[in-house]
Write a protein that holds these residues in place. Structure first.
Motif, PDB file in Angstrom:
ATOM      1  N   ASP A 157       0.850  -1.195   0.000  1.00  0.00           N
ATOM      2  CA  ASP A 157       0.000   0.000   0.000  1.00  0.00           C
ATOM      3  C   ASP A 157       0.883   1.241   0.000  1.00  0.00           C
ATOM      4  O   ASP A 157       1.704   1.422   0.901  1.00  0.00           O
ATOM      5  N   PRO A 159       0.444   5.077   0.278  1.00  0.00           N
ATOM      6  CA  PRO A 159      -0.584   6.081   0.558  1.00  0.00           C
ATOM      7  C   PRO A 159      -0.534   7.247  -0.428  1.00  0.00           C
ATOM      8  O   PRO A 159       0.557   7.704  -0.795  1.00  0.00           O
ATOM      9  N   PHE A 160      -1.709   7.696  -0.833  1.00  0.00           N
ATOM     10  CA  PHE A 160      -1.828   8.838  -1.743  1.00  0.00           C
ATOM     11  C   PHE A 160      -1.043  10.026  -1.175  1.00  0.00           C
ATOM     12  O   PHE A 160      -1.228  10.427  -0.032  1.00  0.00           O
ATOM     13  N   HIS A 162      -0.832  13.404  -0.771  1.00  0.00           N
ATOM     14  CA  HIS A 162      -1.608  14.649  -0.889  1.00  0.00           C
ATOM     15  C   HIS A 162      -0.716  15.868  -0.790  1.00  0.00           C
ATOM     16  O   HIS A 162      -1.118  16.969  -1.149  1.00  0.00           O
ATOM     17  N   GLU A 169       7.603   9.338   6.896  1.00  0.00           N
ATOM     18  CA  GLU A 169       6.705   8.368   7.548  1.00  0.00           C
ATOM     19  C   GLU A 169       6.113   7.420   6.512  1.00  0.00           C
ATOM     20  O   GLU A 169       5.943   6.226   6.757  1.00  0.00           O
ATOM     21  N   SER A 170       5.776   7.977   5.349  1.00  0.00           N
ATOM     22  CA  SER A 170       5.221   7.146   4.286  1.00  0.00           C
ATOM     23  C   SER A 170       6.275   6.153   3.793  1.00  0.00           C
ATOM     24  O   SER A 170       5.992   4.960   3.609  1.00  0.00           O
ATOM     25  N   TYR A 173       6.698   3.354   6.282  1.00  0.00           N
ATOM     26  CA  TYR A 173       5.548   2.431   6.236  1.00  0.00           C
ATOM     27  C   TYR A 173       5.656   1.504   5.017  1.00  0.00           C
ATOM     28  O   TYR A 173       5.442   0.287   5.125  1.00  0.00           O
ATOM     29  N   ASP A 176       8.481  -0.964   5.440  1.00  0.00           N
ATOM     30  CA  ASP A 176       8.057  -2.014   6.377  1.00  0.00           C
ATOM     31  C   ASP A 176       7.201  -3.067   5.659  1.00  0.00           C
ATOM     32  O   ASP A 176       7.273  -4.251   5.964  1.00  0.00           O
ATOM     33  N   GLN A 177       6.424  -2.604   4.702  1.00  0.00           N
ATOM     34  CA  GLN A 177       5.619  -3.561   3.931  1.00  0.00           C
ATOM     35  C   GLN A 177       6.487  -4.450   3.041  1.00  0.00           C
ATOM     36  O   GLN A 177       6.160  -5.609   2.817  1.00  0.00           O
TER      37      GLN A 177
END
Lengths: 425, 374
Positions: A157, A159-160, A162, A169-170, A173, A176-177
């Motif tokens: 995933d 994240p969009f 914006h 942070e994105s 994340y 981590d995936q």
């Protein structure tokens, strides 16, 4: 398959050779009890390839079915299962194809629609991997594949964005995936992850992408040695084989050929190119030839498109935190705010020395359609170039009207001519 | 008692029908502003903790004209309505709009706001099982918190946030009870009134709404439940509007005994967990615990089993799928749970929801034949 050795082949031959080889490898993998994974087109293949899993790409496969005029049979199957015509046609073609493969596997008989399909035969998956950097539809579609086949689904995933640049942070994340996908793969494969090969695969991916970018860069020259529609064809390998040397070999050959053509003063356009356009959106696969010819007939060449550019997945292969790789997979221009999207397109137009834009209002792709009005207005404000929009669909031939397309292309041609005349006066 | 119930329901109906008045009253009473909350999910507690009123923006029933310039016909009905309202300036008195982007349409909508209020976008993570997803969302909420503080001029303290969390958790619990009680008293709570109680929730300060719902529950429970001669249905989808559609359910004696509507029960499905962690982190955990919604990624596809469980618990006769026109996340879920229903012999019917609609004859015919054959 050609009898020539790959080293003797031209780029076009290499493209066909490796596409067929990838399908054959997937079929062989299945026959030999090895794992097959169906993957979203811009999902990271690096982890699966490191584990020697055969990769199959439903979007490319569906586009191929569409281009060979075989979409309607698959769409009918999806329709029968209850899929609304509002759902993405790539997804519906693939669900239809999956259902026929499933019927075949369960009954031992090949359904007629499958036997008669012009689709390249690919095996059913043992797992799927998806990534929403080009749409959230890929989450829904792959949820359904996993449910229908009762197989594991790896989700990456992104994240969009914006706001840009991509936040730390994105990246953390997403990285981590990647690590989580690795542990999922260890369970699925029943063996430890091959970190050394993973490193090599990342390096290979970067070599493939570097050659891909060499091709795309050729459209900067005037006249252009590269016909932008060729990128739509070569895209098959940047999707399906960017983590293999197949893509690198083919793209290097093509880039060399284009450079040679340029050095000799040649161009992609037979005759003089009158003007150059940007194509914004996915190709209309069932009408690829027609959409190209309508432009060609009026002397327009396509020298810019952000769509193939989405596979410019350049990252630092030596970065063990995987943040660089995470950033590459999430910065896809349609996964970012409008401001960034516009900037990406402006650069593409500038690089391709484009005179106008053709916006594909794609019935199958909400994400690549619902900002077209705002994108077009902002871009025109910045560079003053004319644009038109046409209604189409990536693989459902019922949603494209050649006459409307031709009229719009003609209108764009007239506006570009007028602008050129005004500029000369 | 019946008079009392009706007087209470009248209050919910009035708020549900006139959010503009609810907004003006709130501003007049408190001197504070109102912040719009776009569908589908947002940490409203953060807004509540500023003292501003969070107000749901779930479309309307306008005739679409201006929105056509900015959205093609294949954008979903609710976003066509929101766009029309944006163009009409209907949202311009809001201090800000909080925007989640869990589907492709919402991603685009967040980038093309036509009103004057500032838009505060945040992204839900979709790999929801991971702890890193909670941390990512906690950070998104922290950024949102900063923006809200700047706009409202109010510092959101942990104490204020804990208080708001308690108020919201209580409201959610009360609404779950309401749904349960309404199912036992279909003669008292019509489908339309049931919807009004849920809808008023989006336009009222939540502790006030809770008080009013509690009064309503007490008044209802003081009466004896009567045997229901009609049929019982579970509804699923984004929302079930306009009221004309609900009138048909009422006329045909189809009592909605439970819902899985994004506008209604999905909003109250999951509480903020208790615990010692910081409130922002616990707010993020709500998304991890969410289930059965088309925009909350679920590779196990548990929505079908969840709906079947609802049917069993409420002894419903059928599931009515309220399919939001052109909502592809909902459309992708449908074939999977439809097949599961067929396998288990659960009756279902899909009707199309178009907020712009003024005539419902097709839905009436379909619902009528469902009612007759149950």
């Amino acid at each position: 398959m050609s009898e020539k050795m790959p080293s003797q082949m031209k780029a076009k031959e290499l493209l066909a050779y490796y596409q067929a080889k990838l399908d054959e490898e997937a079929r062989q993998a299945k026959a030999n009890g090895k794992l097959v994974c169906w993957s979203a087109s811009v999902a990271p293949p690096e982890m699966c390839v490191a584990m020697d899993i055969a990769m199959v790409y439903p979007e490319t496969h569906a586009a191929g079915i569409g281009a060979r005029k075989g979409a309607l049979d698959m769409l009918d199957v999806a329709d029968r299962l209850g899929y609304s015509v509002d759902c993405c046609s790539y997804g519906r073609v693939n669900i239809g194809y999956m259902e026929l493969l499933k019927e075949e596997a369960m009954s031992g008989k090949t359904p007629e629609a499958l036997a008669n399909s012009p689709a390249a035969r690919v095996p059913l998956p043992d797992l799927v991997i998806t990534c929403n950097n080009i749409c959230n539809t890929l989450l829904k579609w792959y949820e359904n594949l996993a449910a229908e086949l009762n197989i594991p689904c790896i989700v990456i995933d992104v994240p969009f964005n914006h706001t840009m640049p991509v936040s730390e942070e994105s990246k953390e994340y997403i990285a981590d995936q990647f690590r989580n996908a690795i542990s999922q793969l260890e369970v699925i494969c029943g063996r430890p992850f091959d970190y050394e090969k993973f490193h090599q695969v990342r390096q290979q991916t970067q070599r493939s992408i570097a050659q891909w970018n060499r091709i795309a860069a050729m459209s900067q020259y005037k006249p252009s040695p590269l016909n932008g529609f060729d990128l739509f064809n070569y895209m098959a390998l940047v999707v399906c084989a960017r983590s293999r040397d197949y893509a690198e070999i083919t793209f290097k050959k093509f880039a060399d050929e284009l450079e040679e053509l340029y050095k000799q003063g040649g161009s992609a356009f037979k005759g003089a190119e009158q003007n150059r356009v940007t194509w914004e959106g996915i190709a209309v696969w069932p009408y690829l030839g027609q959409t190209f010819k309508a432009l060609k007939n009026q002397g327009s060449i396509m020298t810019g498109s952000a769509y193939p550019n989405m596979w410019d997945l350049s990252y630092d292969a030596e970065d063990e935190s995987l943040h660089s790789m995470a950033e590459a997979y999430t910065r896809t221009y349609i996964n970012t705010c409008l401001e960034n999207k516009v900037n990406v397109l402006l650069k593409i137009m500038e690089k391709g020395q484009c005179d106008g834009v053709l916006y594909h209002l794609n019935r199958s792709c909400k994400l690549m359609s619902f900002l077209n009005v705002e994108t077009a207005e902002l871009i025109q404000e910045k560079n003053g170039l004319p644009y038109v929009s046409f209604d189409g669909d990536q693989t459902d031939p019922r949603n494209f009207a050649p006459a409307q397309y031709e009229t719009r292309v003609q209108a764009l041609g007239e506006m570009m001519d007028q602008a050129q005349q005004t500029g000369q006066e | 008692m019946e008079q009392n119930i009706n007087a209470l329901l009248e209050q919910f109906r009035a708020v549900a029908a006139n959010p503009k008045k609810a907004m003006e009253d709130y501003i007049a009473e408190t001197g504070k502003g109102v912040i719009g909350i776009m569908p589908l999910y947002a940490p409203e507690e953060l807004v509540h903790a500023t003292g501003f009123l969070p107000m749901g923006l779930w479309g309307g029933n306008r005739s679409i004209s201006k929105a056509r310039t900015y959205l093609p016909p294949f954008a979903c009905s609710i976003m066509q309505q929101v766009m029309e309202l944006e163009c009409d300036g209907a949202y311009d008195d809001l201090s800000a709009v909080v925007f989640s982007v869990p589907c492709d349409t919402l991603k685009c909508m967040s980038q093309k706001w036509k009103g004057t209020a500032p838009v505060l976008v945040f992204t839900h993570p979709q790999n929801r099982g991971l702890e890193s997803a909670n941390r990512f969302l906690e950070h998104e909420y922290a950024v949102l918190q900063e923006k809200l503080e700047a706009i409202t001029g109010v510092k959101i303290t942990n104490a204020a946030l804990e208080n708001s969390i308690q108020i919201y958790n209580e409201n959610r619990a009360v609404m779950r009870e309401f749904s349960h009680v309404a199912a036992q008293y279909p003669q008292v709570i019509s489908n339309k009134d049931r919807h009004a109680v849920f809808k008023a929730r989006m336009f009222m300060e939540k502790s006030r709404h809770t008080t009013l719902v509690k009064e309503l529950l007490a008044a209802i429970k003081a009466t004896e439940p009567q045997p229901w001669t009609g049929k019982r249905v579970v509804v699923t989808g984004i929302l079930l509007e306009p009221d004309g559609l609900l009138d048909i359910f009422d006329e045909l004696g189809l009592a909605i005994v439970a819902d899985d509507l994004a506008q209604e029960s999905r909003q109250v499905r999951v509480d903020v967990p208790e615990g010692n962690e910081a409130p922002l982190y616990r707010l993020a955990r709500v998304w991890q615990n969410m289930y059965g919604c088309c925009v909350a990624t679920d590779t196990k596809k548990q929505r079908g089993p969840m709906l079947m469980d609802m049917v069993r618990k409420t002894e419903a006769d059928a599931v009515v799928v309220a399919m939001m026109k052109f909502c592809d996340p909902e459309e992708w879920d449908y074939p999977i749970y439809y097949r599961q229903f067929e396998e288990k012999g659960i009756r279902s019917l899909m009707i199309e929801v178009d907020q712009e609609a003024t005539a419902f004859e097709q839905a009436r015919t379909r619902l009528q034949s469902l009612a007759e054959t149950l």
